[in-house]
Each structure stands twice: as structure tokens, then as C-alpha cells.
Design an enzyme around this catalytic site. Sequence first.
Site, PDB file in Angstrom:
ATOM      1  CG  HIS A 130      -1.947   0.959   1.375  1.00 38.66           C
ATOM      2  ND1 HIS A 130      -1.566   2.356   1.847  1.00 38.66           N
ATOM      3  CD2 HIS A 130      -3.280   1.128   1.198  1.00 38.66           C
ATOM      4  CE1 HIS A 130      -2.737   2.865   1.733  1.00 38.66           C
ATOM      5  NE2 HIS A 130      -3.746   2.416   1.621  1.00 38.66           N
ATOM      6  CG  ASP A 161       0.445  -2.524   6.165  1.00 42.91           C
ATOM      7  OD1 ASP A 161      -0.200  -2.814   7.021  1.00 42.91           O
ATOM      8  OD2 ASP A 161       0.429  -2.018   5.243  1.00 42.91           O
ATOM      9  CD  GLN A 174      -6.456  -4.712   3.836  1.00 37.78           C
ATOM     10  OE1 GLN A 174      -7.618  -5.262   4.155  1.00 37.78           O
ATOM     11  NE2 GLN A 174      -6.830  -3.429   3.670  1.00 37.78           N
ATOM     12  CE  LYS A 219      -7.688  -0.790   5.496  1.00 34.76           C
ATOM     13  NZ  LYS A 219      -7.089   0.641   5.709  1.00 34.76           N
ATOM     14  CB  CYS A 277      -3.658   3.300  -1.737  1.00 33.21           C
ATOM     15  SG  CYS A 277      -4.634   5.068  -1.386  1.00 33.21           S
TER      16      CYS A 277
END
Lengths: 414, 153
Positions: free
Chosen positions: A131, A208, A211, A234, A372
Site C-alpha cells: 500500500h 503492515d 489487512q 479496519k 493506493c
Amino acid sequence: MANEISDQVNLRFNNWKSDFPLLSSNATSKKLIYLDSAASAQKPQIVIDSMKSFYESEYANIHRGVYELSEKATIAYEGARKSVSEFIGASKVEEIVFTKGATESINLVASSWGAQNLTSDDEILITTMEHHANIVPWHLLHKRTGVKIKAVNIDENGELDIDHFHQLLTKKTKLVSITQTSNALGVNTPLSEIIDTAHSLNALVLVDGCQGIVHKRVDLQQLDADFYVFSGHKLYGPSGIGVLYGKYDILESMQPYQGGGDMIVTVTTNDSTYAKPPYRFEAGTPPIASAVGLAQAIKYISNIGMEFIALHEHSLMKYASKSLQDANIVKLFSQIDDKAAIISFNFDDVHPHDVGTILDNEGIAVRAGHHCAQPTMSHFGVSGTVRASFGLYNDFNDIDALISGLHKVKEIFK
Amino acid sequence: MSELRDLYQEVILDHGKSPRNFGKLESKTADAHGHNPLCGDTITIYLELDKDVIKDISFEGRGCAISLASASLMTGLLKGKNMDDAQVLFAHFHKLVSDSNKTMSVNIPTDDLQKLDVLAGVRDYPMRVKCATLAWHTFNAALQNNTEEVTTE
């Protein structure tokens, strides 16, 4: 066993969707089919109520007042830190820094650890599936320090080219900054192998987890990442709060990212000394009520059980993949079995934005565009895709609605 | 469905699929580049100006049906117009797609108004207005010899 669990998932599932007021109310002009959880998840009533109740009966600034209310607010805020710490398996609660989102978490590491430790002789490895939030902060750092950025390729399925990773990882590599799960494709990365190999060359690893954490249980003791970042919104929590996990000795070696109130020990007009982590990195009044909401969201999904959520979402992903394949009107990206409940696809001759508008007209919210993740899009030679992403509240009917919406697109653009 | 058909009229689908005046203009005297960073769509407008008359105009780029159709219709409309007429058309178009109070502009031939009118449906889709106006803003930049990239953001 698997059947037994999926029966339990089915039994429990009915209750999940009704926990989310926006999905069961008339908030939108049409019945909402929400397939954009990878951008942001909807919030359960219990999270909304927790913040409302916090503002109504417990709110004050934290760490400052000696009065009862401030103490209550401080306990709630620090309690949220403990919830996060337990949820991801940190070894101590002080390893959890609250930020305004995963983006700020990565910028914090880049500005503080990066600027302190990296020079033009060093290299950072990222990947083509990152991202922008895990690309641009490193570009900024490159401009400040000259550190070189290299990107590991992905293959035709969107999976990490692990050979290329081993090729690029050298003694010059000081940091590997990599996503757990691609936000555009849903593809997972082989984190264990990456972290083990990086550590064998003394490189740190930032994961990261935006997700990743929403789709499966994360245990940092097992994962052994040096930094792990994610966003509250999220994970069915409020917007405006994110988390930076860092191993304590690394956090302790880092200079502050921003200066202000609450991150100091003493201040004179000439100089100041800084508090220990995590407070060193939390200048100013933090998102207090959002921390309370995030803790409630963690409690909510923990009560359901991450393993049930993971199973449910996996069955959604499988059903959606099969339905899209059977419909035979779109091209699917990254058709692999073991991935998160995120599916990217395109029509041959219809732009994703036109697809998005027509689906919107049917009440179906999908993301259309580059997500993104422009390098990922360039890898596939497209300017964007249509992305359907699923949360714990989605069901097979939502997917059927998506398929019939896509047939409408085909009908209009025949 | 009726609303959608207002947006995706046959004319738009046709121009989106087979845009007119598409390609580089060898005789160009000015050009400008436009970009919508939100969706990644890009456009380049080429102009051949003869004093204040647009002798020829073309475009290249990639985008959705709305943006391609808008560029296609715009180039068809502007060919042969002088700069003042082009500005009047631009102002009218901008109002048409973004202002809910439908206004009738004077001094524009009915034929041209009808051509622009097919894009009026965009007004009901605020997220898509930029798709329709990117070509016009980029044209305007080319007209003013603005070398900076036009961006919708």
C-alpha cells in the site's frame, strides 16, 4: 471437525450481521450490500455504544488530572492499550504505541528509527504489493538520509517472488518493510520465512498488518516481527486510531517522533527530557474515546473468535471466487486458495469506475481504482481494478447480489 | 435503472468505446497533460491553433467511459471554434455537470448544446463529475500554454 466448525459458524453468523446498525437500518437510500471492508469496516453497535457511554460518563483528559474523572479516563485508555497488547501477543503493554492510524505508525518508524539508524550505505526492502502507506514514508526517508529502497517482485498471481527476496536481501539491508496481506489482491506473504531470513542478516522487519489482522489471529511472540502496525477502523473499531507495536528495546532506543505534552519528563525553556515508551511517542492528547472503541471492537471479535471469523470469510472468498468464475464475465486477479477475503477483478472493456457506479446504483459498495497500490496495478498493466472485500457481516446473498450487479454492467456495456 | 441510463446513454457508450479524435496530433502548436490521481486516469490534449482559431484538436489517454466520451465529444465540438467560443462552451459545460440549477447559456448554437447535454446525467453522480471535466480543464491548460500537469485534486 471442519464441518462441525462451519456448522457453528453458520449457527452463529445470523447474529453477526444484525450487530451492525448501518447494515440493518435504512441509513442508505437502497439496501446496502457493503463489500468494501478492506477500505474500512462497519462498526458494531457495541463499539458505538462504548464510545457514547465513555463520553457521557467517563470523559476527561488522561494522565493529567488528579480528579476522579481524569483517573477513570486514564484507566479506560490504558486498559485499551492492555487489550491491544493481549490481542496481538506483545510481551509487554509498553510495546503498544497508539497513533492515528497505520499510516502514522509507519511514518513514526521511518522518521524516528529510520532517520536515526539509516544512511546512504543502507537499504530497505519493500515489495511491489505494498500500500502507498508502506512506500511513500520510505521515499521521504530516502530524501532525508539517502537510504536506498528496493522492491521485491510479485509473480503473475500476485504472490511474492521469494527467490527475488533472497536475492535482494544482503548485509546492506537494514529493514524489510512488508505487508502481511495485499490490500489490493488479498494475497498473504510468507512472513515466517521473511522474518527468519531477515533476522539472520540482522535486518529488522516491519509488518503492515492492516489487512492481515482482520482476517486471522496474530501472535507476535510467534511471528517475531520487530514492528507491527495496523489501523483500528479496519478492525471494526473507530477511525482516528492506529497501533504501532515495537519490540521494547528498539522503541527505547528511538528518539521522539513529535514533541509536545505528555511525552516528557522535564522541560525547561532550553531543553527537555523524554518519557519512556510508549508515552515518548504519544505527544499531545491522544484519541482517547477511539482507544475505548478499539478495545470494545477487540472484545467483540474476540468473543466471536478469530478462528470463526477466518473460517466464515474463507468460505465467502471461495464462494465469491467460484461465482465470479462461473459467471465468466470478468477476469480475476490472484486466483489462489489461501488468501484473505479480498477479490480484485476487471471486465475486459469496462473501466472499474463505470463498474463501481453501476454497482452503486444497485446498492452495492465496492472499491474501484488503484486501491493506493499503484505499483501493484502497474505490475498487472492496469490503471485499476474492481475490488470486493468481505467482513464478518457479509453472506452468500451479498455475493449473489454482486454477481447480478455485474450482469447489469455487462448488459449496459454490451 | 432509468437514472443509470441517463448517465450511460448510447452516445456516451459509443464515444467511450470508439473515441473520436483520438491520437497524437503531429501539427500541434500546444498541448497539456491531465491526471486524476484518485483513479489514475490520464489525458493529453493536443491543439493546433491558427491565431485564435482551434484548427485541429485531438487527445490521448486512458479512462472510464465518461472521461473518454467527454474528451471525444469535446474535441468534436471545439474543432473550428475560436478561443472565445471555446471559453463560453467550457463555462456552460462546467455548470451543466456540476450545478443542479440547470441554466441555459446564450450564444451557444442549439446543436452544440444538445451534444453537451448528453453528459448532463453526470450531475447526479458527484463522484464522477471530475471524470467528465478533466478533458475540459486540460484543454483549458493547453489553450493557456500551461505546462504544469492539470490535476483534479
